[in-house]
Design a protein around this motif. Structure first.
Motif, mmCIF file in Angstrom:
data_model
loop_
_atom_site.group_PDB
_atom_site.id
_atom_site.type_symbol
_atom_site.label_atom_id
_atom_site.label_comp_id
_atom_site.label_asym_id
_atom_site.label_seq_id
_atom_site.Cartn_x
_atom_site.Cartn_y
_atom_site.Cartn_z
ATOM 1 N N UNK A 301 0.838 -1.202 0.000
ATOM 2 C CA UNK A 301 0.000 0.000 0.000
ATOM 3 C C UNK A 301 0.867 1.244 0.000
ATOM 4 N N UNK A 302 0.663 2.101 -0.993
ATOM 5 C CA UNK A 302 1.436 3.336 -1.096
ATOM 6 C C UNK A 302 0.833 4.461 -0.254
ATOM 7 N N UNK A 320 -3.291 0.567 -3.510
ATOM 8 C CA UNK A 320 -2.528 -0.675 -3.582
ATOM 9 C C UNK A 320 -1.739 -0.783 -4.881
ATOM 10 N N UNK A 321 -0.642 -1.531 -4.796
ATOM 11 C CA UNK A 321 0.338 -1.539 -5.880
ATOM 12 C C UNK A 321 -0.139 -2.290 -7.123
ATOM 13 N N UNK A 346 -4.123 1.104 -11.159
ATOM 14 C CA UNK A 346 -2.899 0.713 -11.854
ATOM 15 C C UNK A 346 -1.694 1.299 -11.117
ATOM 16 N N UNK A 347 -1.182 0.487 -10.197
ATOM 17 C CA UNK A 347 -0.129 0.908 -9.275
ATOM 18 C C UNK A 347 -0.520 2.254 -8.649
ATOM 19 N N UNK A 365 -4.601 8.479 -7.900
ATOM 20 C CA UNK A 365 -3.437 8.786 -8.723
ATOM 21 C C UNK A 365 -2.809 7.466 -9.159
ATOM 22 N N UNK A 366 -2.940 7.131 -10.448
ATOM 23 C CA UNK A 366 -2.357 5.907 -11.001
ATOM 24 C C UNK A 366 -0.963 6.198 -11.547
#
Length: 645
Positions: A301-302, A320-321, A346-347, A365-366
Motif C-alpha cells: 500500500x502506497x 494498492x500496488x 494501476x499501481x 493517482x495511477x
C-alpha cells in the motif's frame, strides 16, 4: 444594529410563543405530574406548533454564535429506532432544516446547517448515552460555543463534544420558522410532555435547588395559574458525603456521593454507586500507543485516505500496488475497518477525497498505464442510491503520485503531481478547475515540475499557497521545491527551498505560527565521482517569517528515507509523526512521533516499529483517537490506538 453579547439578551421563552394565553389548543392539554406543570402532546391529534423567527429576532436576523438551550420534558419509553424532535427551525418556503434537536432512546442529536463551513452539508453533533425516555421529568441544557458543544442533563456532569465544523457565526433567520415538537412532519412528532423551553444563558444557581430534575426557569402564564402539588421525589439522588485521598477507593452503593481526590492526576471524582465520575476536566495527554488492528491488504500500500461521508460513516481508501485485484475501500464497522468496495487501479499511489456542494468525489493517482498502455487517473463519484463509488471522469496523467483538492474564491480545483513521462522527470504537472456548467474538471494551469511527488495547499490570511515536492530531475535529488502564491487568477512563484528527494509537505498551525515540514527521502547525484545514495538525512521544518515574508528553516530532524509527515493533536499537545521507510540496509526501520515543546521545537517521544512505512493518517471516532500507517513493502496496514491519561 447594535451588537449584543449573549449576556445582554433577555431569556426567550419559546413555549410561550406557541401556546395561547388561555392554553386551549387541539392536540395538547395542560397536566401536572410529579409536582411539575406542563403541556402534554397528543399522538392521536398532533398539532404543528410554530411561529415566525422574526417574532424574536427583531433587531438582527442572525442566530447567536454562542447560546444555551434549556428545556424540561417527560416522555414514555421509546422503541429503539424511533426518533422525536424537540424543536426545529426551518426555512418557510423549503424543507431546509437550519437548526434542530432530536432524540432517540439513548441519544440526543443537535443539527445545524452552514453554507460557508460545511459545503452545504448539514452538521450533526451526537451525544450518546442520553436516556430521556424513562417516564421521568428531565431538565436538559445544551450550551454552544463555536466548535464546542456541551450537554448537561439534570445538573449532572456536562458531556462535551468538539466538532470539526463549528457553529456558524452567521446563521440567517430571515424567512424561517420555529417549530416546537416537530419538524413540520408527522414523522418524528414529539408525544411526551413539556414543562418549559427556552433559549438563554444558563442562570447562576439553577442547580442549587433540592430537585435538580425540575429546573423551571420560566413558565407560560397559563401554567402558573394551575394549583401546585408537592412533588414526591424532591431529594438529591446521591447525598453528598466526605472526601477520600490516596489510591482509588471502592465505589458501591454504600459509597454513593463519596468524593475521591486523585492527587497524582489532580482529578476530583464522585461515586454514583457503581463507578467514579470525573468532576474536574483534566486535559488529555498522550501516554502510549498500542496495536489495534492489522489490516491485510491485497498488495503493498502506497497511500491511505481516511474520510467521512455524512450519515454513512467513516472510510479508509488504500492505494494498492498491483492490478488485479486493485485498491480497496474499507468502512469502519463495529470499531474496525472491514472491506467495503474494490476498485481497479494501476499501481495506485494515493487517493484524495473531496466534495463540491453535495457531490462527493474520490480521486486516485495511477502511476502506471492500463493493459492498453494508456496512462490516466480516475475521479470517482459517490452514488447515494447504490452507496458505492462509480467512475465519473478519467484524466490523462503521467506517473501520477498525488492529487490535491482546494477551493479559492468559491471555485474548486484539483492539482495532480506528474512524476515522469517515460524516463523524463522534467514535465508539467497540471492544475484543473471545476467547470460547474459541464460538471467536469478542465485544465486551468500547467506548472513545470521535476519528479513531482506531492502537492500541499494552504491559506495564510487572505492568501492561497500551493507547494510542490520535487524529487528528481534525472541527475540529482538535490533540487529546489517551490511554493506558489495565487495572484490574478494563477499560481505564481513565491519561494524556492532546496530539498533532497522531497516526497511530502505538511502544513500546520500552532497558535498563530505557521509551519511547513518537508520529508526528504534521499540524497543522490549521478554527477559525483562516486555516486552514492544516502538515506539517513535531515528532513526540515520551516516557519513563516512575517517580517521577511518567507519561510525560514526552524528545525532539522534526522530521518531515514522519510516519505510522509502527519500532524495531529491530543488535548493541548501537538505532534508530528514521520514515515521512515529505509536506512540503506533494511526496510525494518523505526518511525517516530515528535512532540512540540516550544523553544525546544519538536522532540522525539515515541518510537514506532514499522516496515517500509509509506503513509500516516490520524483520525478520531467516538471511541478514541487513532493513527494508521501503510507499508509499501508488505501487504499490511496497521491501526494504532492512542492511549491517553
Amino acid at each position: 444594529y447594535t451588537h449584543l453579547t449573549v449576556t445582554d439578551l433577555r431569556p426567550l421563552d419559546i413555549l410561550s410563543e406557541v401556546v395561547p394565553v388561555n392554553g386551549v389548543m387541539s392536540g395538547i392539554r395542560m397536566i401536572q405530574i410529579q409536582g411539575a406543570r406542563g403541556f402534554k402532546f397528543s399522538a392521536m391529534r398532533p398539532r404543528f406548533l410554530s411561529f415566525p423567527a422574526s417574532r424574536i429576532f427583531i433587531y438582527c436576523d442572525l442566530f447567536p454564535e454562542e447560546f444555551s438551550i434549556v428545556f424540561t420534558l417527560r416522555t414514555l419509553h421509546m422503541q429503539s429506532k424511533r426518533n422525536e424532535y424537540i424543536f426545529t427551525v426551518l426555512e418557510e418556503n423549503s424543507d431546509t432544516l437550519l437548526l434542530g434537536l432530536r432524540y432517540s432512546r439513548n441519544k440526543l442529536h443537535f443539527f445545524f446547517w452552514s453554507r460557508e463551513l460545511s459545503n452545504g452539508w448539514q452538521t450533526r453533533v451526537t451525544f450518546r448515552d442520553v436516556f430521556l425516555a424513562d417516564n421521568q421529568w428531565h431538565t436538559v441544557v445544551l450550551a454552544v460555543s463555536k466548535g464546542s458543544f456541551s450537554l448537561t442533563v439534570d445538573c449532572s456532569i456536562p458531556t462535551d463534544v468538539i466538532s470539526d465544523t463549528p457553529f456558524p457565526p452567521s446563521l440567517m433567520m430571515r424567512r424561517s420558522r420555529f417549530y416546537v415538537g416537530s419538524r413540520r412532519r408527522r414523522k418524528g412528532f414529539f408525544t411526551g410532555s413539556w414543562s418549559c423551553c427556552q433559549d438563554l444563558k444558563l442562570p447562576h444557581g439553577m442547580c442549587t435547588g433540592t430537585n435538580f430534575n425540575l429546573a423551571v426557569l420560566s413558565i407560560p402564564q397559563i401554567l402558573q395559574d394551575l394549583p401546585v402539588k408537592p412533588a414526591s421525589n424532591e431529594l438529591l439522588t446521591y447525598p453528598l458525603r466526605s472526601m477520600t485521598l490516596g489510591s482509588r477507593p471502592p465505589c458501591t452503593k454504600s459509597e454513593s456521593g463519596q468524593f475521591w481526590f486523585n492527587a497524582a492526576q489532580k482529578g476530583l471524582y464522585i461515586c454514583n454507586g457503581t463507578t467514579w465520575i470525573s468532576m474536574l476536566e483534566v486535559e488529555e495527554k498522550l501516554d502510549y500507543l498500542e496495536e489495534y488492528q492489522s489490516l491485510v491488504t491485497s498488495s503493498e500500500t502506497k497511500g491511505i485516505e481516511v474520510f467521512v461521508i455524512p450519515s454513512v460513516g467513516l472510510f479508509a481508501a488504500t492505494a494498492n500496488r498491483y492490478t488485479p485485484p486493485g485498491s480497496a475501500i474499507y468502512k469502519w464497522t463495529d470499531e474496525k475497518f472491514v472491506a467495503y468496495q474494490n476498485i481497479p487501479t494501476y499501481q495506485a499511489e494515493s487517493w484524495k477525497f473531496f466534495t463540491i456542494g453535495k457531490k462527493i468525489f474520490l480521486a486516485v493517482a495511477n502511476f502506471e498505464g492500463d493493459d492498453m498502455g494508456q496512462e490516466f487517473s480516475v475521479i470517482y463519484k459517490w452514488n447515494y442510491r447504490k452507496e458505492k463509488f462509480i467512475v465519473y471522469q478519467r484524466i490523462v496523467t503521467h506517473g501520477a503520485r498525488d492529487w490535491e483538492s482546494f477551493v479559492i474564491d468559491g471555485e474548486a480545483f484539483l492539482a495532480v503531481a506528474n512524476h515522469r513521462k517515460g524516463d523524463n522527470h522534467n514535465i508539467n504537472s497540471v492544475i484543473y478547475r471545476w467547470n460547474s456548467r459541464m460538471g467536469l474538471f478542465e485544465t486551468n494551469q500547467t506548472i513545470p515540475t521535476s519528479g513531482a511527488y506531492d502537492w500541499e495547499f494552504f491559506h495564510i490570511g487572505p492568501y492561497s499557497f500551493l507547494v510542490v515536492a520535487n524529487t528528481f530531475n534525472g541527475t540529482t535529488t538535490k533540487i529546489y521545491s517551490h511554493i506558489y502564491i495565487w495572484l490574478s487568477g494563477t499560481f505564481q512563484l513565491f519561494q524556492s527551498i532546496l530539498t533532497f528527494g522531497a516526497t511530502d509537505w505538511e502544513v500546520f498551525h500552532i497558535q498563530d505560527r505557521v509551519f511547513l515540514a518537508v520529508a526528504n527521502s534521499h540524497s543522490y547525484d549521478s554527477r559525483s565521482a562516486f555516486p552514492n545514495s544516502y538515506h539517513a538525512i535531515n528532513s526540515s521544518i520551516y516557519e513563516l517569517n512575517i517580517t521577511a515574508q518567507m519561510f525560514v528553516k526552524f528545525q532539522d530532524i534526522l530521518t531515514y528515507s522519510a516519505l510522509d509527515w502527519e500532524f495531529f493533536s491530543v488535548g493541548e499537545d501537538n505532534f508530528l509523526v514521520v514515515a521512515n521507510s529505509f536506512d540503506g540496509v533494511t526496510y525494518s526501520v523505526n518511525s517516530f512521533i515528535y512532540r512540540w515543546q516550544g523553544y525546544e521545537g519538536f522532540v522525539a517521544v515515541h518510537r514506532l516499529p514499522t516496515f517500509g512505512c509509506r503513509d500516516w493518517e490520524a483520525f478520531n471516532t467516538t471511541t478514541g483517537s487513532y493513527l494508521m500507517y501503510s507499508s509499501a513493502r508488505e501487504p499490511l496496514c496497521k491501526v494504532l490506538k492512542l492511549k491517553t491519561f
